[in-house]
Write an enzyme that holds these catalytic residues in place. Sequence first.
Site, PDB file in Angstrom:
ATOM      1  N   LYS A  75       0.841  -1.086   0.234  1.00  0.00           N
ATOM      2  CA  LYS A  75      -0.022   0.082   0.141  1.00  0.00           C
ATOM      3  C   LYS A  75       0.816   1.279  -0.119  1.00  0.00           C
ATOM      4  CE  LYS A  75      -3.920  -2.111   2.207  1.00  0.00           C
ATOM      5  NZ  LYS A  75      -5.124  -2.142   3.524  1.00  0.00           N
ATOM      6  N   TYR A 121     -12.280  -1.929  -3.665  1.00  0.00           N
ATOM      7  CA  TYR A 121     -13.103  -1.933  -2.336  1.00  0.00           C
ATOM      8  C   TYR A 121     -14.375  -1.871  -2.146  1.00  0.00           C
ATOM      9  CZ  TYR A 121      -8.237  -2.107  -0.136  1.00  0.00           C
ATOM     10  OH  TYR A 121      -7.007  -2.434   0.601  1.00  0.00           O
ATOM     11  N   PHE A 173     -15.405   4.160   6.811  1.00  0.00           N
ATOM     12  CA  PHE A 173     -14.020   4.542   6.489  1.00  0.00           C
ATOM     13  C   PHE A 173     -14.216   4.281   4.942  1.00  0.00           C
ATOM     14  CE2 PHE A 173     -14.115   0.084   7.665  1.00  0.00           C
ATOM     15  CZ  PHE A 173     -13.405  -0.488   6.628  1.00  0.00           C
ATOM     16  N   ARG A 214      -2.204 -14.157   4.744  1.00  0.00           N
ATOM     17  CA  ARG A 214      -2.993 -13.597   5.864  1.00  0.00           C
ATOM     18  C   ARG A 214      -2.125 -13.654   6.921  1.00  0.00           C
ATOM     19  NH1 ARG A 214      -7.154 -10.040   4.404  1.00  0.00           N
ATOM     20  NH2 ARG A 214      -7.140  -9.790   6.733  1.00  0.00           N
ATOM     21  N   THR A 242      -5.563  -6.895  10.667  1.00  0.00           N
ATOM     22  CA  THR A 242      -6.010  -5.606  10.048  1.00  0.00           C
ATOM     23  C   THR A 242      -5.630  -4.455  10.980  1.00  0.00           C
ATOM     24  OG1 THR A 242      -7.984  -6.655   9.289  1.00  0.00           O
ATOM     25  CG2 THR A 242      -7.853  -4.094   9.099  1.00  0.00           C
ATOM     26  N   ARG A 280       2.498  -6.241   9.599  1.00  0.00           N
ATOM     27  CA  ARG A 280       1.667  -5.189   9.822  1.00  0.00           C
ATOM     28  C   ARG A 280       2.196  -4.802  11.399  1.00  0.00           C
ATOM     29  NH1 ARG A 280      -4.265  -6.868   7.594  1.00  0.00           N
ATOM     30  NH2 ARG A 280      -4.531  -5.475   5.716  1.00  0.00           N
ATOM     31  N   ASN A 338      -2.148   0.203   6.742  1.00  0.00           N
ATOM     32  CA  ASN A 338      -1.362  -0.932   7.274  1.00  0.00           C
ATOM     33  C   ASN A 338      -0.737  -1.753   6.392  1.00  0.00           C
ATOM     34  OD1 ASN A 338      -3.540  -1.801   5.729  1.00  0.00           O
ATOM     35  ND2 ASN A 338      -4.961  -2.736   7.374  1.00  0.00           N
ATOM     36  N   GLU A 340      -9.724 -10.877  -7.688  1.00  0.00           N
ATOM     37  CA  GLU A 340      -8.925  -9.856  -7.437  1.00  0.00           C
ATOM     38  C   GLU A 340      -7.756  -9.852  -8.386  1.00  0.00           C
ATOM     39  OE1 GLU A 340     -10.013  -9.161  -2.568  1.00  0.00           O
ATOM     40  OE2 GLU A 340      -7.931  -9.662  -3.336  1.00  0.00           O
TER      41      GLU A 340
END
Length: 140
Positions: free
Chosen positions: A11, A51, A59, A87, A93, A104, A114, A128
């Site tokens: 990100k 998303y 959010f 994961r 998260t 993270r 994150n 995806e």
Amino acid sequence: MAREQTFSIIKPDATRRNLTGKINAMLEDAGLRIVAQKRIHMSQAQAESFYGVHRERPFFGSLVEFMTSGPVVVQVLEGENAVLKNREVMGATNPEQADEGTIRKAFAESIEANSVHGSDSPENAVIEIAYFFSGTEIVG
Ligand code: ADP
Ligand code: MG
């Protein structure tokens, strides 16, 4: 268990801090193979669509703004149980709840910024991956 693919994003908070290589090393150390990767700047439409499941969440607007605030690295990861394995190495998260040794825990700035995205199921991974990559771009 068959080899599996999952979709990953490094990100904007992480690309801004030049963490792509460190995150890739953690993915590879976890046994995941990066079989496709490109650096892109997501458009608002791409982020809103990607998303879309979170459209009603409070959010959502902030998340779209964040995800379009800088470059991201989109990836396809392959390995045994790749979805679950990714994961696990991502961590929770909310970085305050992430285990030691996770990406993270090491790098996330906040519950929003994150550092990484990872598909939450093999079914969503297929969707995806197809959103960002064509078949010829994935080299196993
Ligand atoms: P994950 O990325 O762990 O699968 P979600 O799918 O629930 O988490 O949420 C998608 C993304 O939305 C998160 O990675 C994070 O960037 C953002 N997000 C989730 N919950 C919040 C929140 N409470 N406040 C701000 N941003 C959030
Ligand atoms: Mg999710």
